[in-house]
Enzyme design. Structure first.
Site, PDB file in Angstrom:
ATOM      1  N   LYS A   1       0.837  -1.198   0.000  1.00 31.01           N
ATOM      2  CA  LYS A   1       0.000   0.000   0.000  1.00 31.01           C
ATOM      3  C   LYS A   1       0.874   1.251   0.000  1.00 31.01           C
ATOM      4  O   LYS A   1       0.687   2.168  -0.803  1.00 31.01           O
ATOM      5  CB  LYS A   1      -0.875  -0.014   1.264  1.00 31.01           C
ATOM      6  CG  LYS A   1      -1.821   1.165   1.397  1.00 31.01           C
ATOM      7  CD  LYS A   1      -2.402   1.291   2.804  1.00 31.01           C
ATOM      8  CE  LYS A   1      -3.128   0.047   3.279  1.00 31.01           C
ATOM      9  NZ  LYS A   1      -3.882   0.283   4.535  1.00 31.01           N
TER      10      LYS A   1
ATOM     11  N   SER B   1      -0.930  10.785   5.775  1.00 32.42           N
ATOM     12  CA  SER B   1       0.055  10.743   6.866  1.00 32.42           C
ATOM     13  C   SER B   1       1.419  11.193   6.338  1.00 32.42           C
ATOM     14  O   SER B   1       2.146  11.933   7.015  1.00 32.42           O
ATOM     15  CB  SER B   1       0.191   9.322   7.426  1.00 32.42           C
ATOM     16  OG  SER B   1      -0.836   9.039   8.346  1.00 32.42           O
TER      17      SER B   1
ATOM     18  N   LYS C   1       3.267  -2.125  11.301  1.00 28.51           N
ATOM     19  CA  LYS C   1       1.964  -2.051  11.970  1.00 28.51           C
ATOM     20  C   LYS C   1       2.145  -2.453  13.421  1.00 28.51           C
ATOM     21  O   LYS C   1       3.083  -3.187  13.746  1.00 28.51           O
ATOM     22  CB  LYS C   1       0.990  -3.030  11.299  1.00 28.51           C
ATOM     23  CG  LYS C   1      -0.458  -2.715  11.554  1.00 28.51           C
ATOM     24  CD  LYS C   1      -0.966  -1.657  10.595  1.00 28.51           C
ATOM     25  CE  LYS C   1      -2.385  -1.243  10.874  1.00 28.51           C
ATOM     26  NZ  LYS C   1      -2.915  -0.421   9.774  1.00 28.51           N
TER      27      LYS C   1
ATOM     28  N   THR D   1      -8.790   8.649   4.699  1.00 31.35           N
ATOM     29  CA  THR D   1      -8.986   7.269   4.245  1.00 31.35           C
ATOM     30  C   THR D   1     -10.332   7.136   3.534  1.00 31.35           C
ATOM     31  O   THR D   1     -10.426   6.583   2.433  1.00 31.35           O
ATOM     32  CB  THR D   1      -8.889   6.285   5.420  1.00 31.35           C
ATOM     33  OG1 THR D   1      -7.698   6.575   6.156  1.00 31.35           O
ATOM     34  CG2 THR D   1      -8.853   4.855   4.936  1.00 31.35           C
TER      35      THR D   1
ATOM     36  N   GLY E   1      -2.970   5.994  13.608  1.00 24.27           N
ATOM     37  CA  GLY E   1      -4.135   5.291  14.137  1.00 24.27           C
ATOM     38  C   GLY E   1      -4.588   4.138  13.263  1.00 24.27           C
ATOM     39  O   GLY E   1      -4.123   3.955  12.136  1.00 24.27           O
ATOM     40  N   ASP E   2      -5.469   3.345  13.815  1.00 26.97           N
ATOM     41  CA  ASP E   2      -6.202   2.297  13.097  1.00 26.97           C
ATOM     42  C   ASP E   2      -7.417   2.012  13.992  1.00 26.97           C
ATOM     43  O   ASP E   2      -7.812   2.899  14.763  1.00 26.97           O
ATOM     44  CB  ASP E   2      -5.316   1.041  12.901  1.00 26.97           C
ATOM     45  CG  ASP E   2      -5.898   0.056  11.890  1.00 26.97           C
ATOM     46  OD1 ASP E   2      -5.719   0.260  10.676  1.00 26.97           O
ATOM     47  OD2 ASP E   2      -6.554  -0.932  12.300  1.00 26.97           O
TER      48      ASP E   2
HETATM   49  P1  NDP Z   1     -12.553   2.788  14.052  1.00 25.78           P
HETATM   50  O1  NDP Z   1     -12.110   2.193  15.331  1.00 25.78           O
HETATM   51  O2  NDP Z   1     -12.733   4.251  13.956  1.00 25.78           O
HETATM   52  O3  NDP Z   1     -13.937   2.111  13.594  1.00 25.78           O
HETATM   53  C1  NDP Z   1     -14.028   0.742  13.404  1.00 25.78           C
HETATM   54  C2  NDP Z   1     -15.446   0.387  13.009  1.00 25.78           C
HETATM   55  O4  NDP Z   1     -15.476  -0.950  12.567  1.00 25.78           O
HETATM   56  C3  NDP Z   1     -16.423   0.466  14.162  1.00 25.78           C
HETATM   57  O5  NDP Z   1     -17.700   0.795  13.687  1.00 25.78           O
HETATM   58  C4  NDP Z   1     -16.390  -0.946  14.709  1.00 25.78           C
HETATM   59  O6  NDP Z   1     -17.549  -1.333  15.414  1.00 25.78           O
HETATM   60  C5  NDP Z   1     -16.236  -1.767  13.450  1.00 25.78           C
HETATM   61  N1  NDP Z   1     -15.510  -3.004  13.770  1.00 25.78           N
HETATM   62  C6  NDP Z   1     -14.219  -3.083  14.203  1.00 25.78           C
HETATM   63  N2  NDP Z   1     -13.875  -4.354  14.455  1.00 25.78           N
HETATM   64  C7  NDP Z   1     -14.958  -5.077  14.177  1.00 25.78           C
HETATM   65  C8  NDP Z   1     -15.231  -6.453  14.223  1.00 25.78           C
HETATM   66  N3  NDP Z   1     -14.302  -7.359  14.627  1.00 25.78           N
HETATM   67  N4  NDP Z   1     -16.469  -6.860  13.843  1.00 25.78           N
HETATM   68  C9  NDP Z   1     -17.414  -5.962  13.440  1.00 25.78           C
HETATM   69  N5  NDP Z   1     -17.203  -4.629  13.370  1.00 25.78           N
HETATM   70  C10 NDP Z   1     -16.008  -4.205  13.736  1.00 25.78           C
HETATM   71  O7  NDP Z   1     -11.503   2.264  12.969  1.00 25.78           O
HETATM   72  P2  NDP Z   1     -11.200   2.830  11.503  1.00 25.78           P
HETATM   73  O8  NDP Z   1     -12.425   3.422  10.905  1.00 25.78           O
HETATM   74  O9  NDP Z   1      -9.978   3.650  11.599  1.00 25.78           O
HETATM   75  O10 NDP Z   1     -10.800   1.497  10.734  1.00 25.78           O
HETATM   76  C11 NDP Z   1     -11.742   0.739   9.969  1.00 25.78           C
HETATM   77  C12 NDP Z   1     -10.992  -0.140   8.965  1.00 25.78           C
HETATM   78  O11 NDP Z   1     -10.255   0.704   8.074  1.00 25.78           O
HETATM   79  C13 NDP Z   1      -9.967  -1.105   9.560  1.00 25.78           C
HETATM   80  O12 NDP Z   1      -9.937  -2.267   8.760  1.00 25.78           O
HETATM   81  C14 NDP Z   1      -8.647  -0.360   9.384  1.00 25.78           C
HETATM   82  O13 NDP Z   1      -7.545  -1.236   9.346  1.00 25.78           O
HETATM   83  C15 NDP Z   1      -8.882   0.305   8.038  1.00 25.78           C
HETATM   84  N6  NDP Z   1      -8.061   1.464   7.724  1.00 25.78           N
HETATM   85  C16 NDP Z   1      -8.005   2.541   8.564  1.00 25.78           C
HETATM   86  C17 NDP Z   1      -7.243   3.642   8.221  1.00 25.78           C
HETATM   87  C18 NDP Z   1      -7.214   4.867   9.071  1.00 25.78           C
HETATM   88  O14 NDP Z   1      -6.583   5.840   8.655  1.00 25.78           O
HETATM   89  N7  NDP Z   1      -7.882   4.915  10.219  1.00 25.78           N
HETATM   90  C19 NDP Z   1      -6.449   3.654   6.997  1.00 25.78           C
HETATM   91  C20 NDP Z   1      -6.637   2.510   6.138  1.00 25.78           C
HETATM   92  C21 NDP Z   1      -7.406   1.462   6.521  1.00 25.78           C
HETATM   93  P3  NDP Z   1     -17.499  -1.484  17.022  1.00 25.78           P
HETATM   94  O15 NDP Z   1     -17.461  -0.079  17.542  1.00 25.78           O
HETATM   95  O16 NDP Z   1     -18.748  -2.220  17.357  1.00 25.78           O
HETATM   96  O17 NDP Z   1     -16.262  -2.255  17.343  1.00 25.78           O
HETATM   97  O1  2IT Z   2      -4.105   0.826   7.400  1.00 19.24           O
HETATM   98  C1  2IT Z   2      -3.635   1.962   7.280  1.00 19.24           C
HETATM   99  O2  2IT Z   2      -3.153   2.367   6.218  1.00 19.24           O
HETATM  100  C2  2IT Z   2      -3.678   2.866   8.448  1.00 19.24           C
HETATM  101  N1  2IT Z   2      -4.200   2.482   9.483  1.00 19.24           N
HETATM  102  C3  2IT Z   2      -3.069   4.232   8.370  1.00 19.24           C
HETATM  103  C4  2IT Z   2      -1.575   4.172   8.542  1.00 19.24           C
HETATM  104  C5  2IT Z   2      -0.878   5.506   8.662  1.00 19.24           C
HETATM  105  O3  2IT Z   2       0.318   5.456   8.988  1.00 19.24           O
HETATM  106  O4  2IT Z   2      -1.469   6.551   8.439  1.00 19.24           O
END
Ligand code: NDP
Ligand code: 2IT
Length: 448
Positions: A117, A380, A129, A213, A168-169
């Site tokens: 990525k 980022s 990570k 994202t 974050g993630d």
């Molecule tokens: P958040 O913690 O902000 O939100 C996560 C969301 O997904 C919540 O609604 C949560 O529900 C749900 N969720 C998480 N785990 C589970 C699970 N095991 N089963 C069902 N629902 C689940 O995280 P993000 O929005 O930052 O991340 C979401 C996805 O995007 C992840 O896969 C992450 O790796 C990916 N991502 C994030 C980036 C970023 O910049 N933040 C960048 C690229 C990818 P609940 O509250 O009920 O747990």
């Molecule tokens: O999955 C991802 O790309 C992230 N959670 C963001 C990573 C970052 O360093 O901004």
């Protein structure tokens, strides 16, 4: 899924043997190796130099104890991880995930994906990570702070703006990054902005990083729709999750003329045929930290379905933005049957191999996570650029850069898929495009 090339099969078997029980890591490796057959046929040097074996073995894996006390004074022990996977293109870069399901196999799958990525973004960032099996749900602000401080008290020695730069993630947003930055600063006595990204706007953060994202994933699918002489205008969309990525995916889809009718969390789904009220979702999730079920109390025509399956709601575009393996083969078939023609992965590896097969056979526009959600890490890297210049750019300027980066990633993936004989196969394009750049840098750096 495609069969593995004979030479790659041996490498894959070795990965299975060396990393027992890490099923998500196996899945992520297999998906990449399935695309690399034609690349190693063209360039056997990659095999001779064991580039793929080296890519599958993290440069460094750190596992540590994280002790902390809750508000009642009770002691808890969690496990912390940082997998520094590959630094061929730049300092290790990738998020931190706090979720009870976290173990080494999850962090390794995420770190492995992150290598390709980050390569696709065209920015100087390697792949890594980290995270913890800590569950932030139901914790007070003080408990979150104490956990973050304890976590950083070990992690800080492995970080640095030229070494390893987390963000974050799942479960880690601006609040957690703030507590971790504070502790890093306190221990090191350095105001080193570039050591973490996703910082607050008043202390070194970048505009557009919170949105990046979700906005980026939507831009990617917008490009894929354009190739098919189509657009978001008037499309009914689903966005799973209701966290950071989901919120800004919904927002951008609405800006581009689409209508999101459902989102979710791990307890259930909200369906609102009229179109989701993004202002309300932001208030509930970002400000009040409540559950998505509460949405229904504010809109009588919206329905909350506990334990519901979002992929059963008919749509034309689906953007999985919650977690890994949330769309299985059956869900994928349901989506296609209901008329879904584009799937954009905001989450990392949200579709199982069986689900991917369904999307490929149906020839829908399918944007795999490592391409589609790269806007977060790319922004980022823009934050790191601003920190290095001690500068900050306007929202408009930064968003334009993000849009151009996503257009560039889409174009690269499309061009490569075309070159390798399957135009529009973004899995092939992303895996090969991400791989070649890292592989060539590794060759140039010698055997390390
Ligand atoms: P958040 O913690 O902000 O939100 C996560 C969301 O997904 C919540 O609604 C949560 O529900 C749900 N969720 C998480 N785990 C589970 C699970 N095991 N089963 C069902 N629902 C689940 O995280 P993000 O929005 O930052 O991340 C979401 C996805 O995007 C992840 O896969 C992450 O790796 C990916 N991502 C994030 C980036 C970023 O910049 N933040 C960048 C690229 C990818 P609940 O509250 O009920 O747990
Ligand atoms: O999955 C991802 O790309 C992230 N959670 C963001 C990573 C970052 O360093 O901004």
């Amino acid at each position: 899924m495609a069969q593995l090339d004979e030479k790659l099969e041996g490498i894959y078997q070795d990965v299975l043997k060396r990393n027992p029980g890490e099923v998500e890591f196996h899945q992520a490796v297999q998906e990449v190796l399935e695309s690399l057959g034609p690349v190693i046929s063209k360039n056997p040097e990659y095999l001779e130099r064991k580039i793929i074996e080296r890519l599958c073995e993290p440069e460094r894996q750190i596992i540590f104890r994280v002790p902390w006390q809750d508000d009642k004074g009770q002691v808890h022990i969690n496990r912390g991880f940082r997998v520094e996977f590959n630094s061929a293109l730049g300092p290790y870069k990738g998020g931190l995930r706090f979720h009870p399901s976290v173990y080494l196999g999850i962090i390794k799958f995420l770190g492995f994906e992150q290598i390709f990525k980050n390569s696709l973004t065209g920015m100087p960032i390697g792949g890594g990570k980290g995270g913890s099996d800590f569950d932030p749900k139901g914790k007070s602000d003080d408990e979150i702070m104490r956990f973050c401080q304890s976590f950083m008290t070990e992690l800080y020695r492995h970080l640095g703006e030229h070494t390893d730069v987390p963000a974050g993630d799942i479960g880690v947003g601006g609040r957690e990054i703030g507590y971790m930055f504070g502790q890093y600063k306190r221990i090191t006595n350095r105001w080193e902005a570039g050591v973490l990204t996703g910082k607050g706007l008043k202390w070194g953060g970048s505009l557009v990083r919170p949105e990046a994202t979700g906005y980026g994933a939507t831009y990617f699918i917008n490009e894929a729709l354009k190739v098919r002489k189509n657009s978001f205008e008037g499309k009914t969309c689903l966005v799973s999750g209701s966290g950071n990525v989901a919120i800004y995916t919904i927002e951008k889809i609405h800006q581009l003329g689409g209508k999101c009718v459902a989102c979710s969390d791990s307890n259930g789904i909200i369906v609102h045929e009229k179109g989701l009220d993004i202002g309300l979702i932001k208030q509930l999730k970002e400000v009040e930290r409540r559950r998505i079920a509460d949405y229904a109390a504010y809109h009588k025509d919206a329905k909350y379905i506990p334990g519901g399956n979002i992929w059963e709601v008919p749509c034309q575009v689906a953007m999985p933005s919650a977690t890994q393996n949330e769309i299985n083969g059956k869900d994928a078939a349901t989506l296609v049957k209901n008329g879904c023609t584009a799937v954009g992965e905001g989450a990392n590896m949200p579709t199982t191999p069986e689900g991917i097969k369904v999307f490929m056979e149906a020839k829908i526009a399918y944007g795999p996570g490592k391409a589609c959600n790269a806007g977060g890490v790319a922004t980022s890297a823009l934050e790191m650029q601003q920190n290095a210049q001690r500068d900050s750019w306007s929202f408009e300027e930064t968003e334009k850069k993000l849009e151009n980066i996503m257009k560039g990633i889409h174009k690269l993936c499309y061009t490569i898929s075309d070159e390798y004989g399957d135009p529009g196969n973004y899995v092939l394009g992303a895996n090969i495009g991400g791989f070649i750049k890292v592989a060539d840098a590794m060759v140039a750096h010698g055997l390390i």
